[in-house]
Design an enzyme around this catalytic site. Structure first.
Site, PDB file in Angstrom:
ATOM      1  N   ASP A   1       0.827  -1.206   0.000  1.00 23.72           N
ATOM      2  CA  ASP A   1       0.000   0.000   0.000  1.00 23.72           C
ATOM      3  C   ASP A   1       0.864   1.260   0.000  1.00 23.72           C
ATOM      4  O   ASP A   1       1.459   1.606   1.020  1.00 23.72           O
ATOM      5  CB  ASP A   1      -0.906  -0.038   1.238  1.00 23.72           C
ATOM      6  CG  ASP A   1      -1.819   1.161   1.362  1.00 23.72           C
ATOM      7  OD1 ASP A   1      -1.973   1.895   0.362  1.00 23.72           O
ATOM      8  OD2 ASP A   1      -2.392   1.353   2.452  1.00 23.72           O
TER       9      ASP A   1
ATOM     10  N   ASP B   1      -1.776   5.795  -5.280  1.00 25.18           N
ATOM     11  CA  ASP B   1      -2.030   4.899  -4.155  1.00 25.18           C
ATOM     12  C   ASP B   1      -2.397   3.494  -4.617  1.00 25.18           C
ATOM     13  O   ASP B   1      -3.499   3.255  -5.105  1.00 25.18           O
ATOM     14  CB  ASP B   1      -3.152   5.494  -3.302  1.00 25.18           C
ATOM     15  CG  ASP B   1      -3.417   4.715  -2.026  1.00 25.18           C
ATOM     16  OD1 ASP B   1      -2.734   3.706  -1.785  1.00 25.18           O
ATOM     17  OD2 ASP B   1      -4.314   5.117  -1.272  1.00 25.18           O
TER      18      ASP B   1
END
Length: 381
Positions: free
Chosen positions: A92, A274
């Site tokens: 992430d 992201d």
């Protein structure tokens, strides 16, 4: 400097230096798993927190809404402890903490996943500090420790890791990943925690202080590469964008247009690249403009549906970033499942930032350059 970055990274790849490739497999999304168990409608109704809460947590308590991970599908394997215990994690770039379930967690979410047993690791050290990450419907509570994490061919010693002792609700029960490995800047990490990639850089375990991500549309060839840029995953040239705030992988988007007309981000806006967010997230007014332009209609849960028969007539949405155009065709910004089509754009009520998630990264090979604080983008193969 930017040309030198590419040359050095590609040279390292060709010389077989400490290049680490982590295959990412495309698994079942949390959305699909919840739907199969009849829990999706209840989950969507209960989510009260906006996407932006992921981007406002500092110190020991961080905030991450579960909706961020609802459509995430790209996961990889890592190993923790000595001897190593295997875990599937979500890599992430929108967070910085690293955590996995532990044997001390008795919730259903933990019982349904691999749980780390520190008693079986000769290299584990208890840091004696708490970890708390808020997830919309509850908090992940845990403790921090040190241990050895193995990522492909890299053995990263004395790595801080969060061991969950409580996970919220039953939602994580059906996720295909066990834990989360954050790859944003250290300023986002919980107190006492050092991000995994920072530890690798500090110990000179990677050939270059950068990593790159390729997300295959079909999920068969997806790859996270540490320490190198792999030209086999993109066409044309990389275009570089300066990071504006060294917390997230944040940069300036000049505008968002359809048929040459600005429909969002007029005058410029900030965006975050992201891998832990699946969709394209933006301010509500901007997203509503785009949804109307592409013919999407809102359902009772706030999501936007599209008539699959209209895909061939829908417009291309173009992001201009640092003077370069990045078009997204209808096939890129929509998803189809069992005859239903859904918009890849999602609104956020509490932030003016955009979040460019997997929808964007699938189309554009992404380089995250910590040495020079740059993001590199090129058309993915």
């Amino acid at each position: 400097m930017r040309c030198l970055v590419v040359l050095l990274a590609v040279f390292a790849l060709s010389q077989g230096a400490e290049i680490t490739r982590i295959p990412l497999y495309k698994g079942k999304s949390l959305r699909k798993a919840l739907k199969e168990h009849g829990l999706l409608e209840d989950f969507l109704q209960k989510q009260q927190y906006g996407i932006s809460s992921k981007y406002s947590g500092f110190g020991e308590v961080a905030s991450v809404p579960l909706t961020n991970y609802l459509d995430s599908q790209y996961f990889g394997k890592i190993y923790l402890g000595t001897p190593p215990q295997e875990f599937t994690v979500l890599f992430d770039t929108g967070s910085s903490d690293f955590w996995v379930p532990s044997i001390y967690c008795k919730s259903n979410a933990c019982k349904n996943h691999q749980r780390f047993d520190p008693r079986k690791s000769s290299t584990f050290q208890n840091l004696g500090k708490p970890l708390s990450i808020h997830y919309g419907t509850g908090s992940m509570q845990g403790i921090l420790g040190y241990d050895t994490v193995t990522v492909s061919n890299i053995v990263d010693i004395q790595q801080t890791v969060g061991l969950s002792t409580q996970e919220p609700g039953d939602v994580f029960t059906y996720a295909e990943f066990d834990g989360i490995l954050g790859m944003a800047y250290p300023s986002l990490a919980s107190e006492y925690s050092i991000p995994v990639f920072d530890n690798m850089m500090n110990r000179h375990l990677v050939a270059q202080d950068l990593f790159s991500v390729y997300m295959d549309r079909n999920g068969q060839e997806s790859m996270l590469t540490l320490g190198a840029i792999d030209p086999s995953y993109y066409t044309g040239s990389l275009h570089w964008v300066p990071v504006t705030v060294q917390q997230y992988w944040q940069f300036t988007v000049d505008s968002v247009t359809i048929s040459g007309v600005v429909v969002a981000c007029e005058g410029g806006c900030q965006a975050i690249l992201d891998t832990g967010t699946s969709k394209l997230v933006g301010p509500s007014s901007d997203i509503l403009n785009i949804q109307q332009a592409i013919g999407a209609t809102q359902n009772q849960y706030g999501e936007f549906d599209i008539d699959c028969d209209n895909l061939s007539y829908m417009p291309t949405v173009v992001f201009e970033i640092n003077g370069k155009m990045y078009p997204l065709t209808p096939s890129a910004y929509t998803s189809q499942d069992q005859g239903f089509c859904t918009s890849g754009f999602q609104s956020e009520n509490h932030s003016q930032k955009w979040i460019l998630g997997d929808v964007f990264i699938r189309e554009y090979y992404s380089v995250f350059d910590r040495a020079n604080n740059l993001v590199g983008l090129a058309k993915a193969i």
